[in-house]
Design a protein around this motif. Structure first.
Motif, PDB file in Angstrom:
ATOM      1  N   TRP A  30       0.818  -1.217   0.000  1.00  0.00           N
ATOM      2  CA  TRP A  30       0.000   0.000   0.000  1.00  0.00           C
ATOM      3  C   TRP A  30       0.848   1.262   0.000  1.00  0.00           C
ATOM      4  CZ3 TRP A  30      -4.574  -0.145  -1.835  1.00  0.00           C
ATOM      5  CH2 TRP A  30      -5.257  -1.368  -1.809  1.00  0.00           C
ATOM      6  N   VAL A  33       1.514   1.817  -3.596  1.00  0.00           N
ATOM      7  CA  VAL A  33       0.328   2.399  -4.236  1.00  0.00           C
ATOM      8  C   VAL A  33       0.229   3.893  -3.898  1.00  0.00           C
ATOM      9  CG1 VAL A  33      -2.208   2.390  -4.234  1.00  0.00           C
ATOM     10  CG2 VAL A  33      -0.956   0.213  -4.280  1.00  0.00           C
TER      11      VAL A  33
ATOM     12  N   ASN B  82       1.609 -11.517  -2.125  1.00  0.00           N
ATOM     13  CA  ASN B  82       0.286 -11.745  -1.538  1.00  0.00           C
ATOM     14  C   ASN B  82       0.038 -13.166  -1.038  1.00  0.00           C
ATOM     15  OD1 ASN B  82      -1.433  -9.147  -2.010  1.00  0.00           O
ATOM     16  ND2 ASN B  82      -0.182  -9.382  -3.841  1.00  0.00           N
ATOM     17  N   ALA B 131      -6.263  -3.364  -9.960  1.00  0.00           N
ATOM     18  CA  ALA B 131      -6.147  -2.825  -8.604  1.00  0.00           C
ATOM     19  C   ALA B 131      -7.330  -3.236  -7.737  1.00  0.00           C
ATOM     20  CB  ALA B 131      -6.028  -1.298  -8.664  1.00  0.00           C
ATOM     21  N   THR B 132      -8.506  -3.336  -8.347  1.00  0.00           N
ATOM     22  CA  THR B 132      -9.702  -3.734  -7.587  1.00  0.00           C
ATOM     23  C   THR B 132      -9.526  -5.141  -7.013  1.00  0.00           C
ATOM     24  OG1 THR B 132     -11.075  -2.370  -9.012  1.00  0.00           O
ATOM     25  CG2 THR B 132     -12.193  -4.109  -7.741  1.00  0.00           C
ATOM     26  N   THR B 135      -6.905  -5.271  -4.348  1.00  0.00           N
ATOM     27  CA  THR B 135      -7.396  -4.677  -3.101  1.00  0.00           C
ATOM     28  C   THR B 135      -8.240  -5.665  -2.314  1.00  0.00           C
ATOM     29  OG1 THR B 135      -7.369  -2.476  -4.090  1.00  0.00           O
ATOM     30  CG2 THR B 135      -8.778  -2.775  -2.147  1.00  0.00           C
ATOM     31  N   SER B 138      -5.899  -8.256  -0.807  1.00  0.00           N
ATOM     32  CA  SER B 138      -5.104  -7.635   0.250  1.00  0.00           C
ATOM     33  C   SER B 138      -5.960  -7.400   1.491  1.00  0.00           C
ATOM     34  CB  SER B 138      -4.538  -6.313  -0.270  1.00  0.00           C
ATOM     35  OG  SER B 138      -3.711  -5.700   0.674  1.00  0.00           O
ATOM     36  N   ALA B 139      -7.211  -6.970   1.285  1.00  0.00           N
ATOM     37  CA  ALA B 139      -8.117  -6.707   2.418  1.00  0.00           C
ATOM     38  C   ALA B 139      -8.385  -7.986   3.200  1.00  0.00           C
ATOM     39  CB  ALA B 139      -9.426  -6.102   1.912  1.00  0.00           C
TER      40      ALA B 139
END
Lengths: 154, 154, 154
Positions: A30, A33, B82, B131-132, B135, B138-139
């Protein structure tokens, strides 16, 4: 009796330090980013310079290496070279039943060393400063792995 | 009673999703190999342009960066940033005893998000699409790590 | 009964091979440090060419890519693509209760294959030699992951 239980204080130490290091590792992505968006540069893929909601003013030079962004990627790579090894070595270390004091010292030292390493890297401290904190973290992982190897072989 | 047992359905969910993600990670290396052989380019090491069974027609330009091959390497790097974190966070998450429903939602969401991310990356979709999915994955890891940290500290 | 116990010989095999691979992974970082100091080149960060105890004679060309140093970094990256996956797959493999003989064969084969891969890489052997040892190690991880997936789904 399993070592991997919330009743084992050594495992709790591992859970705390391991989850902190996982958050550090994810946070580094992040940071990259954030820096890409802030300087509007340092993109990685040819298709990233197509116009879109996050890139209103695309330019070919956005694909050039930008030290501000690339520094975060280098920090990430250094994390990848150290944090997964800590996560694995720490778990094995818990399994062979070390003393709580030794586990606390090693695991919290690793967390502190990696935090200092990240600060030294982000603020462009000297190679020697960065190398010192890298060495401390690396030594913790090596000590844990050797401890496991000796315990498993004996 | 250990959480790491086939009798624990949360652990079974972890075994399924973790082994799928390990296969994805290893498969990415083979995608790079496949692409290198297909375009006969994108080699990494000076010695790779010596003639041999897999390189019948060696040329210095085979060492230049080839986007088709390098894209697979960038996908691999994104996986490395990841998937190991998911493997570790997921295991710790199982240890602190979440509900099966929460574990199912988080772990299968991660698998789906990474599958979509890989497709978006390989097919050169927009930065925003990639990126979506990044994300979301990652979340999931961050939620699991925070959940572990809170459980271990309380 | 937990599979993750010193009383389980399969877990002991995992502890031995996993700790060896963690030491290999950490050692690769130190090989890069050794090579950087030896050739006084291959530095990574702009701030590394400031004069200091480990860099008495800083020069801008120290930031250029040096194959001797970069080779160690490429070896490290290959380790990162394989060793964390082995550490995770091996642990899951132990959890589903394979025979000791199968675990011994797979895990010691991985260690041997990665040792040969490292030697082949460091001594600049042909692409085919390196690829052979990479393939053996990769196959071990894939077999373990598929074994876990099948066991968890059945």
């Amino acid at each position: 009796m399993t070592a991997f239980s919330m009743n084992n204080p050594v495992f709790v130490t591992y859970l705390i330090t391991a989850s902190i290091m996982i958050l550090k590792l994810m946070g580094q992505g992040w940071m990259t980013v954030y820096r890409m968006l802030k300087v509007d540069a340092g993109l990685l893929n040819p298709e990233d310079i197509k116009a879109g909601p996050t890139n209103r003013n695309p330019r070919p030079e956005q694909l050039e290496i930008n030290d501000y962004v690339d520094r975060s990627r280098r920090m990430h790579r250094n994390d990848l070279e150290n944090i997964p090894a800590f996560l694995a070595a720490g778990l094995l270390f818990v399994a062979v039943g070390p003393s709580l004091m030794l586990a606390n010292i090693l695991m919290y030292t690793f967390v502190a060393a990696r935090a200092c390493h990240a600060i030294a890297y982000a603020t462009k401290r000297s190679h020697e400063t960065r190398a010192t904190f890298f060495t401390i973290g690396s030594a913790v992982v090596i000590v844990m792995a050797v401890y496991v190897l000796v315990a498993a072989l004996s």
